[in-house]
Motif scaffolding. Structure first.
Motif, PDB file in Angstrom:
ATOM      1  N   ARG B 191       0.950  -1.063   0.011  1.00  0.00           N
ATOM      2  CA  ARG B 191       0.007   0.146   0.101  1.00  0.00           C
ATOM      3  C   ARG B 191       0.732   1.227  -0.038  1.00  0.00           C
ATOM      4  O   ARG B 191       0.546   2.166  -0.735  1.00  0.00           O
ATOM      5  N   ALA B 192       1.853   1.303   0.625  1.00  0.00           N
ATOM      6  CA  ALA B 192       2.725   2.477   1.054  1.00  0.00           C
ATOM      7  C   ALA B 192       3.784   2.304  -0.461  1.00  0.00           C
ATOM      8  O   ALA B 192       4.675   3.289  -0.514  1.00  0.00           O
ATOM      9  N   GLY B 193       3.530   1.500  -1.405  1.00  0.00           N
ATOM     10  CA  GLY B 193       4.290   1.782  -2.668  1.00  0.00           C
ATOM     11  C   GLY B 193       5.729   1.073  -2.396  1.00  0.00           C
ATOM     12  O   GLY B 193       6.927   1.523  -3.102  1.00  0.00           O
ATOM     13  N   CYS B 194       5.726   0.294  -1.256  1.00  0.00           N
ATOM     14  CA  CYS B 194       7.113  -0.200  -0.989  1.00  0.00           C
ATOM     15  C   CYS B 194       7.613  -1.785  -1.813  1.00  0.00           C
ATOM     16  O   CYS B 194       6.744  -2.521  -1.369  1.00  0.00           O
ATOM     17  N   PRO B 195       8.746  -1.911  -2.313  1.00  0.00           N
ATOM     18  CA  PRO B 195       9.203  -3.090  -2.605  1.00  0.00           C
ATOM     19  C   PRO B 195       9.140  -4.188  -1.388  1.00  0.00           C
ATOM     20  O   PRO B 195       9.748  -3.734  -0.366  1.00  0.00           O
ATOM     21  N   TYR B 196       9.156  -5.058  -1.398  1.00  0.00           N
ATOM     22  CA  TYR B 196       8.826  -6.218  -0.316  1.00  0.00           C
ATOM     23  C   TYR B 196       9.206  -7.605  -0.556  1.00  0.00           C
ATOM     24  O   TYR B 196       9.338  -8.213  -1.696  1.00  0.00           O
ATOM     25  N   ALA B 197      10.069  -8.086   0.715  1.00  0.00           N
ATOM     26  CA  ALA B 197      10.436  -9.496   0.561  1.00  0.00           C
ATOM     27  C   ALA B 197      10.178 -10.241   1.743  1.00  0.00           C
ATOM     28  O   ALA B 197      10.034  -9.863   2.948  1.00  0.00           O
ATOM     29  N   ASP B 198       9.741 -11.473   1.809  1.00  0.00           N
ATOM     30  CA  ASP B 198       9.297 -12.420   2.813  1.00  0.00           C
ATOM     31  C   ASP B 198      10.646 -13.158   2.954  1.00  0.00           C
ATOM     32  O   ASP B 198      10.921 -14.169   2.289  1.00  0.00           O
ATOM     33  N   PHE B 199      11.602 -12.874   3.964  1.00  0.00           N
ATOM     34  CA  PHE B 199      12.791 -13.643   4.230  1.00  0.00           C
ATOM     35  C   PHE B 199      12.297 -14.875   5.217  1.00  0.00           C
ATOM     36  O   PHE B 199      12.924 -15.957   5.217  1.00  0.00           O
ATOM     37  N   THR B 200      11.166 -14.820   5.751  1.00  0.00           N
ATOM     38  CA  THR B 200      10.465 -15.865   6.597  1.00  0.00           C
ATOM     39  C   THR B 200       9.883 -16.799   5.773  1.00  0.00           C
ATOM     40  O   THR B 200       9.384 -16.425   4.791  1.00  0.00           O
ATOM     41  N   PRO B 201       9.490 -17.955   6.372  1.00  0.00           N
ATOM     42  CA  PRO B 201       8.415 -18.790   5.771  1.00  0.00           C
ATOM     43  C   PRO B 201       6.930 -18.501   5.632  1.00  0.00           C
ATOM     44  O   PRO B 201       6.124 -19.098   5.428  1.00  0.00           O
ATOM     45  N   SER B 202       6.864 -17.452   6.553  1.00  0.00           N
ATOM     46  CA  SER B 202       5.334 -17.070   7.112  1.00  0.00           C
ATOM     47  C   SER B 202       4.819 -16.508   5.669  1.00  0.00           C
ATOM     48  O   SER B 202       5.425 -16.621   4.557  1.00  0.00           O
ATOM     49  N   VAL B 203       3.423 -16.953   5.452  1.00  0.00           N
ATOM     50  CA  VAL B 203       2.632 -16.437   4.414  1.00  0.00           C
ATOM     51  C   VAL B 203       2.894 -15.117   3.814  1.00  0.00           C
ATOM     52  O   VAL B 203       3.082 -15.120   2.604  1.00  0.00           O
ATOM     53  N   GLY B 204       3.230 -14.254   4.572  1.00  0.00           N
ATOM     54  CA  GLY B 204       3.332 -12.844   3.925  1.00  0.00           C
ATOM     55  C   GLY B 204       2.466 -12.310   2.857  1.00  0.00           C
ATOM     56  O   GLY B 204       1.644 -12.354   2.862  1.00  0.00           O
ATOM     57  N   ALA B 205       3.444 -12.155   1.766  1.00  0.00           N
ATOM     58  CA  ALA B 205       2.820 -11.608   0.357  1.00  0.00           C
ATOM     59  C   ALA B 205       2.020 -12.692  -0.387  1.00  0.00           C
ATOM     60  O   ALA B 205       1.490 -12.420  -1.425  1.00  0.00           O
ATOM     61  N   ARG B 206       2.406 -14.054  -0.066  1.00  0.00           N
ATOM     62  CA  ARG B 206       1.730 -15.043  -0.740  1.00  0.00           C
ATOM     63  C   ARG B 206       0.382 -15.300  -0.898  1.00  0.00           C
ATOM     64  O   ARG B 206      -0.078 -16.233  -0.397  1.00  0.00           O
ATOM     65  N   LEU B 207      -0.484 -14.400  -1.286  1.00  0.00           N
ATOM     66  CA  LEU B 207      -1.542 -14.439  -1.222  1.00  0.00           C
ATOM     67  C   LEU B 207      -2.043 -13.845  -2.465  1.00  0.00           C
ATOM     68  O   LEU B 207      -1.609 -12.658  -2.898  1.00  0.00           O
ATOM     69  N   PRO B 208      -2.913 -14.300  -3.382  1.00  0.00           N
ATOM     70  CA  PRO B 208      -3.406 -13.858  -4.507  1.00  0.00           C
ATOM     71  C   PRO B 208      -4.008 -12.408  -4.424  1.00  0.00           C
ATOM     72  O   PRO B 208      -3.547 -11.489  -5.391  1.00  0.00           O
ATOM     73  N   ALA B 209      -4.704 -12.067  -3.259  1.00  0.00           N
ATOM     74  CA  ALA B 209      -5.136 -10.568  -3.129  1.00  0.00           C
ATOM     75  C   ALA B 209      -3.770  -9.614  -3.010  1.00  0.00           C
ATOM     76  O   ALA B 209      -4.000  -8.636  -3.587  1.00  0.00           O
ATOM     77  N   LEU B 210      -2.817 -10.288  -2.463  1.00  0.00           N
ATOM     78  CA  LEU B 210      -1.750  -9.178  -2.354  1.00  0.00           C
ATOM     79  C   LEU B 210      -0.767  -9.118  -3.520  1.00  0.00           C
ATOM     80  O   LEU B 210      -0.236  -8.104  -3.970  1.00  0.00           O
ATOM     81  N   ASP B 211      -0.880 -10.345  -4.398  1.00  0.00           N
ATOM     82  CA  ASP B 211      -0.071 -10.356  -5.862  1.00  0.00           C
ATOM     83  C   ASP B 211      -0.997  -9.141  -6.551  1.00  0.00           C
ATOM     84  O   ASP B 211      -0.385  -8.466  -7.421  1.00  0.00           O
ATOM     85  N   GLN B 212      -2.407  -9.156  -6.434  1.00  0.00           N
ATOM     86  CA  GLN B 212      -3.152  -8.068  -7.355  1.00  0.00           C
ATOM     87  C   GLN B 212      -2.646  -6.856  -6.846  1.00  0.00           C
ATOM     88  O   GLN B 212      -2.422  -6.000  -7.601  1.00  0.00           O
ATOM     89  N   LEU B 213      -2.539  -6.639  -5.377  1.00  0.00           N
ATOM     90  CA  LEU B 213      -2.228  -5.438  -4.940  1.00  0.00           C
ATOM     91  C   LEU B 213      -0.709  -4.836  -5.379  1.00  0.00           C
ATOM     92  O   LEU B 213      -0.758  -3.547  -6.171  1.00  0.00           O
ATOM     93  N   ALA B 214       0.325  -5.803  -5.483  1.00  0.00           N
ATOM     94  CA  ALA B 214       1.465  -5.351  -6.063  1.00  0.00           C
ATOM     95  C   ALA B 214       1.486  -5.004  -7.457  1.00  0.00           C
ATOM     96  O   ALA B 214       2.176  -3.987  -7.780  1.00  0.00           O
ATOM     97  N   ALA B 215       0.815  -5.511  -8.130  1.00  0.00           N
ATOM     98  CA  ALA B 215       0.669  -5.287  -9.632  1.00  0.00           C
ATOM     99  C   ALA B 215       0.019  -4.102  -9.905  1.00  0.00           C
ATOM    100  O   ALA B 215       0.626  -3.150 -10.545  1.00  0.00           O
TER     101      ALA B 215
END
Ligand code: NAD
Ligand code: NAD
Ligand code: NAD
Ligand code: NAD
Ligand code: NA
Ligand code: NA
Lengths: 394, 394, 394, 394
Positions: B191-215
């Motif tokens: 939302r803040a327009g920041c590049p993002y990475a999940d270094f943890t195995p937690s679910v984080g950005a790995r949700l279709p909804a968030l993939d849409q948001l990144a796009a």
């Protein structure tokens, strides 16, 4: 569609044809042809590398040179007792073993070096040509799987083909013929127009004079030293350290092995040639020297199974010292044999498609690849894959 | 020539900013800037991956979220005692640690899930934006290095951005807010327009909804689960077996670790999420299931050092059973920290160059790479290299 | 001079008589009798422990209980295929296998627990007595090598023989008969006046009520849980650390095994009973708790061969942290079978010499020795040696 | 009650007093005295071996010979950097290090052999006597922890004390003085009436002539070659194989070490003396020769930490081939130093109680124990325990 030529059969002439690797390869090829075993370990049968125009296992005819008299069926019996060949298989392919054994001719040994090398080379070449004609073979691939030789002293004659042929004709009375046996075999093979590979660490075709000969004869050659155990693992692991910018500080290795190869490598002269090719990979891959020795111990109790232990110490971020160890327990001959079959098929096909000279694209198979500094297994695999793609085109 | 924009500084916002990995990364970045240490373990400093337009270590400003109060200088002290940080370094970069610590804000925990997630997300987004403005940063890269969460139950809202934002506004009274903390952080970052990475195995950005948001937001993201130990070795070794057509029959692993991550992973819920991502690589790489379990044991006596043992049994030519074992002894935080710095630089540069959505080209860094099935380390490295080449062009 | 009585034959009644251990023991005893194999692994054949008055391999008659119908010759075939029995041996002792198989009776399983346990016990006792009479045996030694049971809940009846026999006669309608199968077998054996040993970790004779019974019946008993792999090594290594005043901080173990025992131990209930007896040794030997878990993984690909990896971290002088790892690759049944023969001979001889009750002197054979806290292998060996000395005297 | 005599202080004279082992021992003794560290690794502090009449750590005065000038505080600094000494300890015992360093005298080296050995021996003896008198010590124990020498050629003079003293007086003009430095030190120590121990594998006191001298002088001596790493583990594991009648077929070992001892052992001459004493234990323990080599590799990257890998193949029941491997990662000096302190205390006490000649009861400490064929660690521990019991009596 396969080319008409590829309908013919391909000869596979093994130097050291009664050794463990050769016997396992000959037995395995017959078993693959009869679908008695799956093609595990045979990379030319994997979906990514398969080329239907390569000679099938039913189109290979085995022959070779050796200096021992123990017949192939007897060697197969020993390998069965040692657990290399599964029980019962040997009987099923007995005819093949006997037939191949009948096609094995007497080779030349180290003691023969001082004999007339020109005459010897001519005999070897003649034997290859007769084999090709007698069986109406499309071509004969020669692969050296003989016992490792000591590295010979460098000779002036090695540097140039003309010099070499001169030296063969007029050997130096003090030093004798200019070539070690492995190179004499390579010379004869290339002279006979046969694609050639050094599966041993012996010097074989790796002489400038022979490189010239291969170019002249328009035949491809490959080598050296089949990459099957510890070094295979190394070539998979080294890129991990380098691509991650981890600083390898030492790499130490101990190889325990029984069997014929073990007994032979226990001779310190030979070990040197082997351990040298083993360590070359580390240096070339990392671009800086690392501490550590490589030992090869002959341990009869281990029979045909080899155990290798490697210890790697490396430095990470902030100077942190870390380490990795691995133990590899494998059957050397069973690792080598399918690669010998792969090489036979690939060299036959490369020859058919007009390739000549050194084939760095086959570096995937070797500890000390000709004309290549690439030791990273995955990169070698990719190179091989593109090579096979190109063989398939057109 | 670097673009004018890249003269600005880059923010690195770490979720879990007071953890071992974060503390090691922040300390290390300061040490690298002052050339107190060589860039061992930092792949963006290696000749093959260096891009002069990536932000230098003197252009990074660290900040983040955490839920603990232990200040960074204190954590650094513990890491020094545990042998992760070399003696004395901590004092030399004390100012940096204090400054970064002052920029750490209170995060959101599992217990906060049932609170108003919309409000929480807005606060997090706000904090990222303020940070960017206050320090006049070209951009802020957000990297999640917080403790591993349990994998949350699947929710309808995860599948679609509109549904998700609806769910944030009107949380299901029975089930509470729709996102686990890691995903709420990811949501806020995107939302803040920041590049993002999940270094943890937690679910984080790995949700279709968030993939849409990144796009939608045109920001790149990467993940998941930093590949540092046993799995790193696996991704180097698996291609060896498959490219050689050797049939892997079992792969068993035991990981012994102390430290915070070990304690956390001892919670069976979390272990599951970790061991799952560890074994995914094997299945996907080999294309057939293999026997064997993966254990993660908490062994306080081992402190920050991890020991992993893996045992692999495989079948070669003629059905021969062989095996390989390895032991890996590494300092997890020292392996992870330079990769966090690499990711920050690469994501910043990728963002600058207009990349958005999942970056499979960064699969080299992860156990469970987004938008990619490639687990072979060398292939991942090649992909990364081409990516950096392209970043450098034009 | 052997006593006249020892001229008679000795019965060996195996609970689980068709399992891997039992089949290997029966095959091996016949092979030893016919001198087809050397007595490797048989400690009662070593110079230090040999007692000529112990029953020879030609004086043992095998029989037993099992709940499977797979006949011994079939099991032997499977064990040959799995590499436990050398090729061809099975045919040479076929008559022995068939004869022993005909003497195997239907046992009692977990499902039978709720049946009339008194009746069952009487049947078992009766079968033992008939066997002894029919073959005119000097005595019958009963050894439990059946699959490991889950540890049963503690019951009031276990604590006292009178209570137990009451409970057998009048089982609690809610809870059923008071004994798990292993203890019912032990009860029947002791009632029949048979020396008894628990080679399994199941509870068997380890109940106060059964201890009373053994005393009353004047029969010796031994157990529990044959010490063959990882735990054997532990009992050799632990004294090294303790006698050198090195402080063991953690001991972690992973056991990979296929085969019947592996499949059975994969049941979490059973594993618990096994891993508990494995760790008891560490605690009791060191006198302080150590970190670390023990895993038992079922890995079908490994067949009858087991691989165990242990990692030990310890502290030396000046707080220096050090570590040791070992890998053990053994064939469990081949390690266990000769010990079963040893136990049969030793218990027979001990019974002949009038020993009764628990025999801590046989702790050498067990992970969890009855009536003993001594786990140091060398000390156990010395105790066994003195015991054999005393058996030989007078 | 301690005897009045034991109220006095005991001198500990170390040959090689500025080496790693010596420096660690001297530092550790001061730290133990001040209770800065627990007595981990010190067996004379364990409940089973403690004898209150042995000299306490506050009653030891260190001195010695060396041929290097690097002072003890400097060596301690290097050992701290190498991670052997915990941070900060060195400063706390600085006074002790300086004081001990002032008591170190110039030793005799290999190059000095051809000098007048009689004169040299007299000087050494004199230095020991002066030390004893100056500090009013009850006695001085001499322990050789100097760098390993090459094994010297056998000499006629070694066999008999009279011959030896003759040879010292009238050295053979061609061959020079009859003793290697280690034996000259031993000769001087015994002449001075000092209990003596060889912690190195060098020949030292192991000459018939010196055995005579010890008897004559009524002083006890012990040796050879401190048992700390791979060989310690061997002596714990070998009895496992032999007591279980398992047939060891091969035992291979590779030792990787940096540090001064590593550099020195890299000299092939010296390695021979070391690997010989390492393998003697196997042969003597098993009573039959086994395959396998022992390597000692100098790997500077490993610093003071040693990694040893051993591979053992053995045969079980029915000829089944099995194997075991172990890796040992330890800090050699930290393993050796407490044993040096133990030996000093035990020899002092043994001398006080009138023991003289070789002490096989101290075999627990050595790879190559004098006057003993017992290599089993637990048996050696029991022998030591009874010895201490007897020391305590009366
Ligand atoms: N995994 C592997 O097995 C592996 C890997 C890399 C390289 N190699 C190399 O392959 C070669 C063969 O290995 P092996 O295990 O089969 O050895 P082996 O000892 O079983 O067989 C070698 C054969 O070569 C024959 N020979 C020796 N000198 C000869 C000569 N001058 N001319 C013709 N024949 C000769 C011997 O009589 C023997 O039959 C060795 O050089 C080995 O180093 C093997
Ligand atoms: N080699 C490696 O170290 C490695 C490799 C792959 C993945 N990882 C992952 O990286 C993460 C960090 O590892 P670590 O060793 O630094 O662990 P750590 O336990 O030392 O640090 C985790 C930090 O996260 C904080 N935290 C926990 N929940 C939080 C929340 N909801 N919001 C904000 N902060 C929170 C904790 O307070 C702590 O400071 C873990 O998830 C680990 O699985 C690490
Ligand atoms: N090295 C070793 O093999 C070793 C070491 C220690 C203990 N043990 C124990 O020995 C036992 C046997 O091991 P194995 O490998 O032969 O196992 P296995 O599974 O091959 O054989 C077990 C046999 O017990 C039989 N059985 C099961 N329940 C029974 C019952 N209630 N009554 C009678 N028979 C029953 C089964 O039918 C089977 O034939 C196991 O409990 C194992 O834990 C083995
Ligand atoms: N675990 C162990 O460390 C261990 C175990 C068994 C035996 N040892 C033996 O103990 C000895 C010492 O080991 P270290 O690690 O301390 O080695 P080191 O190289 O650190 O120290 C050896 C010292 O001996 C001195 N020295 C050499 N020649 C001498 C001479 N002729 N006279 C007097 N001093 C002399 C050197 O100057 C040096 O200070 C070695 O022989 C080693 O083989 C050590
Ligand atoms: Na090359
Ligand atoms: Na001895």
């Amino acid at each position: 569609m396969t080319s008409p030529e590829s309908d013919g059969r391909t000869g596979v002439w093994l130097i050291g044809a009664r050794g463990s690797v050769a016997t396992t390869a000959i037995t395995g090829a017959a078993a693959l042809r009869d679908r008695l075993i799956p093609p595990t370990g045979c990379v030319t049968e994997s979906p990514e590398l398969m080329d239907p125009a390569m000679p099938g296992f039913d189109r290979l005819v085995f022959a070779g040179h050796d200096i021992t008299d123990t017949p192939l069926p007897k060697r197969a019996e020993q390998l069965e007792a040692g657990g290399v060949l599964p029980r019962g298989l040997r009987e099923l392919v007995h005819t093949d073993l006997t037939a191949a054994d009948n096609r094995i001719r007497s080779g030349i040994g180290t003691a023969d070096e001082r004999h007339d090398q020109l005459e010897a080379a001519e005999r070897l070449t003649q034997q290859l040509c007769s084999f090709r004609e007698l069986y109406a073979l499309s071509r004969v691939v020669v692969i050296n799987v003989a016992a490792t030789e000591a590295h010979p002293p460098s000779r002036r004659e090695h540097a140039d083909l003309e010099e070499l042929e001169n030296g063969l004709r007029h050997p130096d009375p003090a030093e004798g013929g200019p070539l070690p046996p492995s190179s004499l075999y390579a010379y004869a093979a290339l002279r006979a127009g046969c694609p050639y590979a050094d599966f041993t660490p012996s010097v074989g075709a790796r002489l400038p004079a022979l490189d010239q000969l291969a170019a002249e004869q328009r035949v491809p050659y490959a080598g050296s030293d089949g990459k099957t155990g510890e070094t295979l693992v190394k070539s998979a692991l080294l890129p991990m350290f380098s691509s991650r910018a981890l600083h390898v500080r030492s790499w130490s290795g101990t190889n325990l092995l029984g069997g014929g190869d073990g007994r032979n490598l226990a001779d310190p002269n030979n070990v040197t040639s082997k351990t040298t090719s083993k360590q070359r990979a580390i240096g070339e891959s990392l671009g800086h020297p690392v501490d550590g020795d490589v030992h090869i111990d002959y341990v009869p109790a281990l029979g045909e199974w080899k155990t290798a232990w490697d210890h790697i110490s490396f430095e990470g971020f902030l100077g942190n010292g870390m380490s990795m160890q691995f133990t590899w327990q494998g059957c050397d001959s069973a690792l080598a044999a399918p690669l010998v079959l792969d090489l036979a098929r690939l060299l036959a096909r490369a020859h058919e498609r007009g390739h000549s000279g050194p084939l760095p694209q086959l570096g995937f198979f070797f500890k000390d690849p000709v004309a290549s500094e690439e030791h990273r297994l995955v990169a070698q695999f990719e190179a091989l894959r593109s090579f096979v793609e190109r063989l398939k085109e057109g």
